[in-house]
Each structure stands twice: as C-alpha cells, then as structure tokens.
Write a protein that holds these residues in place. Structure first.
Motif, PDB file in Angstrom:
ATOM      1  N   UNK A  11       0.819  -1.206   0.000  1.00 66.79           N
ATOM      2  CA  UNK A  11       0.000   0.000   0.000  1.00 66.79           C
ATOM      3  C   UNK A  11       0.856   1.261   0.000  1.00 66.79           C
ATOM      4  N   UNK A  12       2.135   1.120   0.357  1.00 65.04           N
ATOM      5  CA  UNK A  12       3.044   2.274   0.387  1.00 65.04           C
ATOM      6  C   UNK A  12       3.738   2.501  -0.951  1.00 65.04           C
ATOM      7  N   UNK A  13       3.537   1.614  -1.923  1.00 65.20           N
ATOM      8  CA  UNK A  13       4.148   1.790  -3.236  1.00 65.20           C
ATOM      9  C   UNK A  13       3.442   2.902  -4.004  1.00 65.20           C
ATOM     10  N   UNK A  14       4.106   3.487  -5.010  1.00 63.45           N
ATOM     11  CA  UNK A  14       3.433   4.487  -5.857  1.00 63.45           C
ATOM     12  C   UNK A  14       2.158   3.915  -6.465  1.00 63.45           C
ATOM     13  N   UNK A  15       1.159   4.738  -6.725  1.00 65.33           N
ATOM     14  CA  UNK A  15      -0.142   4.240  -7.199  1.00 65.33           C
ATOM     15  C   UNK A  15      -0.059   3.633  -8.598  1.00 65.33           C
ATOM     16  N   UNK A  16      -0.932   2.661  -8.855  1.00 63.88           N
ATOM     17  CA  UNK A  16      -0.976   1.993 -10.154  1.00 63.88           C
ATOM     18  C   UNK A  16      -1.372   2.934 -11.279  1.00 63.88           C
ATOM     19  N   UNK A  17      -2.048   4.029 -10.945  1.00 61.85           N
ATOM     20  CA  UNK A  17      -2.469   4.975 -11.981  1.00 61.85           C
ATOM     21  C   UNK A  17      -1.282   5.580 -12.723  1.00 61.85           C
ATOM     22  N   UNK A  18      -0.098   5.542 -12.125  1.00 59.61           N
ATOM     23  CA  UNK A  18       1.091   6.082 -12.809  1.00 59.61           C
ATOM     24  C   UNK A  18       1.451   5.255 -14.034  1.00 59.61           C
ATOM     25  N   UNK A  19       1.133   3.979 -14.030  1.00 57.96           N
ATOM     26  CA  UNK A  19       1.448   3.142 -15.180  1.00 57.96           C
ATOM     27  C   UNK A  19       0.540   3.468 -16.360  1.00 57.96           C
ATOM     28  N   UNK A  20      -0.656   3.932 -16.083  1.00 58.97           N
ATOM     29  CA  UNK A  20      -1.596   4.260 -17.155  1.00 58.97           C
ATOM     30  C   UNK A  20      -1.292   5.614 -17.783  1.00 58.97           C
ATOM     31  N   UNK A  21      -0.976   6.606 -16.949  1.00 53.88           N
ATOM     32  CA  UNK A  21      -0.735   7.967 -17.456  1.00 53.88           C
ATOM     33  C   UNK A  21       0.512   8.561 -16.834  1.00 53.88           C
ATOM     34  N   UNK A  22       1.686   8.004 -17.112  1.00 56.06           N
ATOM     35  CA  UNK A  22       2.906   8.551 -16.486  1.00 56.06           C
ATOM     36  C   UNK A  22       3.228   9.962 -16.951  1.00 56.06           C
ATOM     37  N   UNK A  23       2.927  10.270 -18.223  1.00 54.31           N
ATOM     38  CA  UNK A  23       3.221  11.606 -18.748  1.00 54.31           C
ATOM     39  C   UNK A  23       2.319  12.673 -18.125  1.00 54.31           C
ATOM     40  N   UNK A  24       1.144  12.256 -17.631  1.00 54.93           N
ATOM     41  CA  UNK A  24       0.206  13.209 -17.053  1.00 54.93           C
ATOM     42  C   UNK A  24       0.379  13.341 -15.548  1.00 54.93           C
ATOM     43  N   UNK A  25       0.575  12.223 -14.863  1.00 60.81           N
ATOM     44  CA  UNK A  25       0.593  12.229 -13.408  1.00 60.81           C
ATOM     45  C   UNK A  25       1.990  12.341 -12.812  1.00 60.81           C
ATOM     46  N   UNK A  26       3.022  12.028 -13.591  1.00 61.84           N
ATOM     47  CA  UNK A  26       4.363  11.989 -13.016  1.00 61.84           C
ATOM     48  C   UNK A  26       5.344  12.938 -13.700  1.00 61.84           C
ATOM     49  N   UNK A  27       5.390  12.941 -15.020  1.00 69.10           N
ATOM     50  CA  UNK A  27       6.449  13.662 -15.716  1.00 69.10           C
ATOM     51  C   UNK A  27       5.949  14.918 -16.416  1.00 69.10           C
ATOM     52  N   UNK A  28       4.877  15.505 -15.918  1.00 66.11           N
ATOM     53  CA  UNK A  28       4.491  16.815 -16.439  1.00 66.11           C
ATOM     54  C   UNK A  28       5.393  17.886 -15.834  1.00 66.11           C
TER      55      UNK A  28
END
Length: 352
Positions: free
Chosen positions: A47-64
């Motif tokens: 549960x402490x790992x980064x959220x799974x949503x980052x795999x779907x939209x990494x350019x939007x949620x992480x690397x903007x």
C-alpha cells in the motif's frame, strides 16, 4: 520441455521489444515494487508503493512540468540519503502526532453524551458570581459552558444541572439560553455547523494517504514526483480545513457573552461592552457575573494538528525527488540496466 523453453524465449523477446518502446520502465518498476539500482530494501507494505495509476498515465501524473519542477525543489541534495531518511522520518512522526490531534478534534462532532461533549469541547467557560447589589443577595455557584462542534453542554447547579443542547435548538425561547448569549445571534452556531463538520472531516480524510507517502519517500529508489506533490497538496488541504473550521467555530463563540455581564432581578442580561448605557445598573438587585473562556481539549487537538502538520509539510518540501525522476539520461541508463538484467535471466534459464 523444448516447447516450453521456446515459448518462454519468445515471451522474453516480446517483453524486450516492448521495453525498448517504454520510456518509463524505471517508473513501472517502482510501481511494481522492483528496483535495479542496488537497493534490495523497499517499503514494508504494498500500500506504500506508488499508485498503479502512474502506469496508465505517467506523462500526465508523473512527468508533467509541474510535477518535475516541484519534485526538484528542496534544501538538500537528492542523493543525500542520510538527510532524506532523517528529515522524512521527522516529518512522518509529526504527521502521526498531527493525525492524533485531528482525531481528538473530530471527536467533538459527537454530541450524544454530556460527559463526552465536556471532554472534547472546543471552548469552555466558567461563570463566576462577583456579587449582587442587594445586601441580602446570596452568591451563586459557578456555572460551566462547554462548546463542541454540534452542541453545547451547560452545567448550572443553581437551576437544571447538566444539559446538552444542539445548536439547532438555540433559538428555542423556553430553554432560557438568553442568559448566556445574545438572542439576536442564537442561529449563528447552527448556521455554521455544517461548514465546520465538512471542514473537519475533509481535513481528517486528507491525512490518511500522506502516512503511506511518508514511508515511500524515505526509500530513494521508490520515490517519485507525484508522491511529493500529492503529499504537499493534501497537507495544504488539511491545514486549510483546520483553519476554516477554526474560523467557523469562532463565529459561534462570538455569539456568547464574554467578560463582565450584569443581570437584573428578573434575570435580564446586560452586556456593558455592547451597550455602554449604564442606566440598567441603577435598577435594584443587579448581579455581576464574569464569563471566563478557556481553550478546550478539542480545539487544543486542532491546534496541535495544525502545528505538527505544518512541520510535516516543511519536511516533505525539503527533500527533492531522485534525479532519475526528471533526468532523461538516467532513465535511459535504467532502461539499459533492465535489458541487461533480462539477458542475465535468459542466460541462467538456458544454462538450466
């Protein structure tokens, strides 16, 4: 057996081809709880790992641009692991203490029990009889008022004893609350109750994700930009909710008398601060009562939550995310490392 080996090789080749097209393998591995950067230790719970949503939209949620810019900010070097662990552990400790204070403040929402409302009150008042103008007037016992978020408890040993009154009944003339507050402001506490409840509950809910984020960020090989940004935003939401709840409660508190209040022989209250006309004092049999307001345990918990949450917010902002979260060359090096790791696994499998 040969068919299984061929199927496995084809699957691994397909994975390698896909991996060559993936620009975010370092991020996918962190979400999956994998690291290839020489650190076997990771967060103790999935549960402490980064959220799974980052795999779907990494350019939007992480690397903007916003996340990478905010992630790079800090007062320590991104590769200073000692500073990372020390400061983030301090922040995590303050976050837990702030959460406990927030729970104490949230308990003031419960108004079904007199003793519970007294213990979790946001503000308490002691009404002390300073004497009567009548020579034969007897001194009254102390009266106590306990203000919660949804109701007030009155302890008056001179009349009815202990009674808890919800704020939506404050304008009921039969309750005799005009002895404690301005009658024209009787609806203020009721009108601000919903706002206080929403602010307190939103602030409490915003605490929960940040506890796991504090654990994740302490491991540099699992830290990502969105964790830092999300933790900061949730901390600001908590602080805003606490401040808003405090402001709304102060509006309710201001409707009550404060300081020296005078009562005539009919029980009519006179506040010299709001009405400087002293003709009332010339009437026979007036009594002076002092309203002394003190900080309650519920409001103390809210203040502690805001204090410790502010420290947690500062600690979170002090630590920048690792260089790989924004450095393209480091990300490409990780892609190469991942391919070499796959080749080693294939060689071991072929040898077996």
């Amino acid at each position: 057996k040969m068919s299984n080996q061929q199927t496995t090789r084809r699957r691994r080749r397909r994975q390698r081809r896909e991996r060559k097209r993936l620009p975010h393998q370092w991020l996918y591995d962190r979400v999956n709880g994998i690291t290839l950067e020489g650190e076997d230790e990771g967060p103790p719970c999935f549960l402490c790992l980064p959220p799974l949503s980052l795999k779907a939209c990494p350019w939007l949620l992480e690397q903007n641009g916003c996340c990478t810019c905010l992630g790079s900010m800090g007062c320590c070097a991104s590769n200073d692991n000692w500073a990372r662990v020390t400061i983030l552990r301090l922040g995590a400790t303050c976050n837990v203490l702030a959460f406990l204070g927030m729970v104490m403040a949230t308990l003031a929402l419960i108004n079904t029990n007199d003793s519970f409302n007294v213990a979790t009150a946001f503000a308490t008042a002691t009404l002390e009889d300073k004497g009567s103008s009548s020579s034969n007037g007897t001194a009254l016992e102390e009266v106590n008022i306990y203000l919660g978020l949804r109701a007030a408890t009155f302890y008056n040993p001179n009349t009815f004893g202990t009674s808890t009154v919800p704020y939506d009944r404050f304008c009921d003339a039969t309750l005799g609350l005009d002895a404690y507050l301005n009658t024209q402001d009787c609806a203020v506490c009721k009108d601000t109750t919903l706002q206080r409840m929403i602010a307190i509950l939103v602030a409490l809910v915003a605490f929960v994700p940040t506890i796991g984020m504090d654990i994740t960020r302490a491991y540099s090989n699992f830290d990502v930009n969105c964790q830092k940004v999300a933790s900061s935003l949730l901390s600001l939401i908590t602080l805003a909710g606490c401040i808003f709840a405090h402001v709304q409660f102060n509006q309710c508190l201001d409707s009550f008398f404060d300081g020296n209040i005078y009562y005539n022989n009919k029980g009519y209250a006179f506040d010299p601060q709001s009405n400087p006309n002293a003709q009332f004092l010339n009437t026979e049999g007036f009594r002076q009562v002092t309203f002394d307001w003190q900080l309650g345990y519920g409001l103390l918990g809210l203040f502690l939550a805001m204090t410790f949450k502010s420290i947690h917010f500062i600690c979170n902002c002090c630590i920048p995310t690792p260089e790989i979260t924004r450095d393209r060359q480091d990300q490409e090096d990780y892609e190469q490392l991942a391919l070499e790791s796959d080749n080693e696994e294939d060689s071991l499998y072929d040898g077996w």
